[in-house]
Design an enzyme around this catalytic site. Structure first.
Site, mmCIF file in Angstrom:
data_model
loop_
_atom_site.group_PDB
_atom_site.id
_atom_site.type_symbol
_atom_site.label_atom_id
_atom_site.label_comp_id
_atom_site.label_asym_id
_atom_site.label_seq_id
_atom_site.Cartn_x
_atom_site.Cartn_y
_atom_site.Cartn_z
ATOM 1 N N HIS A 22 8.505 17.243 -36.932
ATOM 2 C CA HIS A 22 7.422 16.318 -37.244
ATOM 3 C C HIS A 22 7.889 14.860 -37.208
ATOM 4 O O HIS A 22 8.893 14.506 -37.803
ATOM 5 C CB HIS A 22 6.847 16.550 -38.657
ATOM 6 C CG HIS A 22 6.774 17.964 -39.082
ATOM 7 N ND1 HIS A 22 5.766 18.807 -38.690
ATOM 8 C CD2 HIS A 22 7.583 18.699 -39.871
ATOM 9 C CE1 HIS A 22 5.946 19.993 -39.226
ATOM 10 N NE2 HIS A 22 7.053 19.963 -39.944
ATOM 11 N N ASP A 57 0.880 5.558 5.274
ATOM 12 C CA ASP A 57 -0.270 5.771 4.398
ATOM 13 C C ASP A 57 -0.910 7.140 4.615
ATOM 14 O O ASP A 57 -2.010 7.403 4.137
ATOM 15 C CB ASP A 57 -1.309 4.663 4.574
ATOM 16 C CG ASP A 57 -1.824 4.542 6.004
ATOM 17 O OD1 ASP A 57 -1.404 5.337 6.862
ATOM 18 O OD2 ASP A 57 -2.650 3.643 6.253
ATOM 19 N N TYR A 72 12.026 10.188 -34.450
ATOM 20 C CA TYR A 72 12.576 9.601 -33.238
ATOM 21 C C TYR A 72 14.041 9.982 -33.154
ATOM 22 O O TYR A 72 14.834 9.645 -34.051
ATOM 23 C CB TYR A 72 12.436 8.080 -33.230
ATOM 24 C CG TYR A 72 13.196 7.458 -32.078
ATOM 25 C CD1 TYR A 72 12.758 7.651 -30.766
ATOM 26 C CD2 TYR A 72 14.358 6.729 -32.290
ATOM 27 C CE1 TYR A 72 13.462 7.120 -29.698
ATOM 28 C CE2 TYR A 72 15.063 6.178 -31.222
ATOM 29 C CZ TYR A 72 14.618 6.387 -29.934
ATOM 30 O OH TYR A 72 15.313 5.868 -28.885
ATOM 31 N N GLU A 100 -10.781 6.094 21.219
ATOM 32 C CA GLU A 100 -11.083 5.538 19.900
ATOM 33 C C GLU A 100 -12.595 5.586 19.662
ATOM 34 O O GLU A 100 -13.393 5.466 20.608
ATOM 35 C CB GLU A 100 -10.578 4.098 19.796
ATOM 36 C CG GLU A 100 -9.069 3.970 19.853
ATOM 37 C CD GLU A 100 -8.387 4.594 18.664
ATOM 38 O OE1 GLU A 100 -8.940 4.516 17.541
ATOM 39 O OE2 GLU A 100 -7.305 5.179 18.851
ATOM 40 N N TYR A 150 2.846 7.813 9.846
ATOM 41 C CA TYR A 150 2.200 6.655 9.205
ATOM 42 C C TYR A 150 2.429 6.704 7.699
ATOM 43 O O TYR A 150 2.186 7.728 7.049
ATOM 44 C CB TYR A 150 0.702 6.645 9.536
ATOM 45 C CG TYR A 150 0.463 6.407 11.001
ATOM 46 C CD1 TYR A 150 0.329 5.120 11.499
ATOM 47 C CD2 TYR A 150 0.446 7.472 11.900
ATOM 48 C CE1 TYR A 150 0.163 4.890 12.859
ATOM 49 C CE2 TYR A 150 0.283 7.251 13.261
ATOM 50 C CZ TYR A 150 0.141 5.965 13.734
ATOM 51 O OH TYR A 150 -0.012 5.749 15.077
ATOM 52 N N LYS A 176 0.814 -1.217 0.000
ATOM 53 C CA LYS A 176 0.000 0.000 0.000
ATOM 54 C C LYS A 176 0.845 1.262 0.000
ATOM 55 O O LYS A 176 0.600 2.195 -0.779
ATOM 56 C CB LYS A 176 -0.935 0.006 1.203
ATOM 57 C CG LYS A 176 -1.783 1.276 1.311
ATOM 58 C CD LYS A 176 -2.828 1.206 2.412
ATOM 59 C CE LYS A 176 -2.243 1.211 3.781
ATOM 60 N NZ LYS A 176 -3.281 1.378 4.828
ATOM 61 N N ALA A 180 16.491 13.600 -48.753
ATOM 62 C CA ALA A 180 15.285 12.931 -48.263
ATOM 63 C C ALA A 180 15.280 11.461 -48.648
ATOM 64 O O ALA A 180 15.702 11.086 -49.748
ATOM 65 C CB ALA A 180 14.045 13.625 -48.809
ATOM 66 N N ASN A 211 18.436 21.069 -38.563
ATOM 67 C CA ASN A 211 17.023 20.819 -38.881
ATOM 68 C C ASN A 211 16.835 19.342 -39.183
ATOM 69 O O ASN A 211 17.499 18.786 -40.072
ATOM 70 C CB ASN A 211 16.592 21.654 -40.089
ATOM 71 C CG ASN A 211 15.090 21.571 -40.324
ATOM 72 O OD1 ASN A 211 14.309 22.364 -39.807
ATOM 73 N ND2 ASN A 211 14.680 20.580 -41.110
#
Length: 433
Positions: A332, A88, A335, A141, A86, A7, A392, A346
């Site tokens: 454009h 959590d 990768y 409590e 604590y 958790k 190209a 460019n």
């Protein structure tokens, strides 16, 4: 949580909730940081070990008092101040912890300091009954409270500050004669009171001590955290066009006059300088962006991406472990991975740095002012010299000299009337005529 992940390791803003808390604790420069673990301890230990935290094992889960008592042997007579937190409830600020310690050392020297809060719905929280000066007269409590006590809206967060020399002696006297049969840490407050040493409560906002016990509560705390971070970003001089759609990481750094369009997500490790524009639907992680750079829309910056001043990464461009120099552009559908792109270069649409052969990664270097034509593949390791042009559609497998033209593609051929003859033949086959 219904999860294989512990958790307290579920993330808020890209960081496990427990590590948020340990970061805040570190601001106090504590002598020791101890983490009490139980089930699935190996996950928690792996997460906190690099941070120098000590591990204490609680083999049976018999309540919060029992959990803290497991640290007695490891602390070995520690006489400093102890704060119990604590995992959590991850958003407690260092300033709040300091306030607890300061109150512990106030003139009236309370035996312990409890952190209280007033939620909109007190529900089943334990109640704190205190006078106008914050001196606690009773803590109970919910399961054991009377109707009158349940009507009190000051609730116990569970966080407590106490002197080390007092803590374990009080814990040794805590019993489990309650509805749950557990050893409650808050019982030390009333035990000290019986000794003539009252304790005190200080208050904080409910959001700061919000506990997380389900994925719905995790999402709610994330939403609160993000709302506060967006508000801070705008107060610090960033423009968020649609604030509710921008998601920050715990360590995102933004400069002034940064503009962030809708549906931008920051993963960990992003630093953005002044005057940057991040267009819609971009995802950034582990990236460093210099002033006046422009990103997206639909861009992805992965760890190690570095954008120089005034550079641009456009739509559907991905960068990973790559540097884009000052004023360089990849506008454009490209990768750029494991690459160094010089100033003013460019990168044409559809360009790929082919950095992986299935076993190892290799680098690509593109010199200043170089021009890479559209739909080119640069097969690393390869270097394109400053001022060079790649035609190209080229597949470049060897270095290109400065200011040279490199073209690597099949020779263009045109066969007159071939297409018409092909269609006529295929139609005849299809129709049988």
């Amino acid at each position: 949580m219904k999860s294989d992940t512990h958790k307290v390791l579920h993330p808020i803003a890209g960081r496990p909730m427990l590590l948020h808390l340990i970061d805040s604790v570190a601001e106090l420069a504590p002598a020791r940081t101890m983490v009490v673990v139980g089930a699935r301890r190996e996950q928690v230990e792996a997460a906190v070990a690099p941070l120098g935290a000590e591990i204490v094992h609680q083999s049976e889960q018999l309540g919060t008092g029992h959990a803290v008592a497991q640290a007695e042997a490891a602390l070995g007579g520690f006489a400093g101040d102890v704060i119990v937190l604590y995992g959590d409830a991850p958003l407690v600020r260092a300033a709040t912890m300091r306030a607890m310690i300061d109150r512990l050392h106030a003139a009236d020297l309370p035996a312990a300091v409890v952190l209280g809060f007033r939620p909109a719905d007190p529900g089943a929280y334990g109640r704190v009954i205190a006078d106008a000066d914050g001196r606690i007269t009773k803590m109970v409590e919910f399961k054991d409270a009377t109707d009158a006590e349940r009507a009190v809206d000051l609730c116990n967060s569970g966080l407590i500050a106490v002197r080390g020399e007092d803590l374990f002696g009080l814990l040794a006297r805590v019993g489990n004669a309650n509805a749950a049969g557990e050893y409650y840490l808050p019982d030390v407050v009333m035990l000290a009171d019986a000794d003539g040493r009252p304790s005190a409560v200080i208050e904080t906002a409910a959001a700061e001590v919000a506990g997380i016990n389900s994925r719905a509560e995790l999402a709610a705390v994330e939403a609160d955290w993000q709302h506060a971070r967006r508000t801070q970003a705008m107060a610090d001089g960033a423009t968020l066009i649609a604030p509710d759609t921008v998601w920050f990481a715990h360590d995102t750094v933004l400069g002034r006059d940064v503009t962030i369009e809708p549906n931008v997500v920051f993963g960990p490790g992003v630093t953005v300088a002044d005057g940057v524009t991040i267009h819609a639907f971009s995802h950034l992680e582990g990236a460093t962006i210099a002033s006046r750079a422009e990103i997206g829309p639909f861009a992805r910056l992965r760890p190690g991406a570095v954008l120089g001043e005034g550079s641009k990464v456009g739509n559907f461009v991905e960068m990973k472990k790559a540097v884009l120099g000052k004023g360089a552009k990849a506008n454009h559908l490209s990768y750029i991975g494991d690459a160094d792109v010089g100033a003013g270069a460019n990168i044409g649409a559809g360009t790929i740095t082919c950095n992986y052969d299935g076993f190892f990664k290799y680098g690509t270097k593109i010199g200043a002012g170089a021009f890479i034509g559209s739909n080119s593949a640069l097969v690393a390791p390869v270097s394109i010299g400053p001022g060079a042009i790649v035609g190209a559609g080229s597949v470049i497998t060897r270095d290109v000299d400065p200011d040279a033209l490199a073209v690597a593609r099949g020779e263009h051929r045109a066969l007159p009337n071939w297409a018409k003859r092909f269609r006529d033949n295929m139609l005849a086959k299809k129709t049988g005529k």
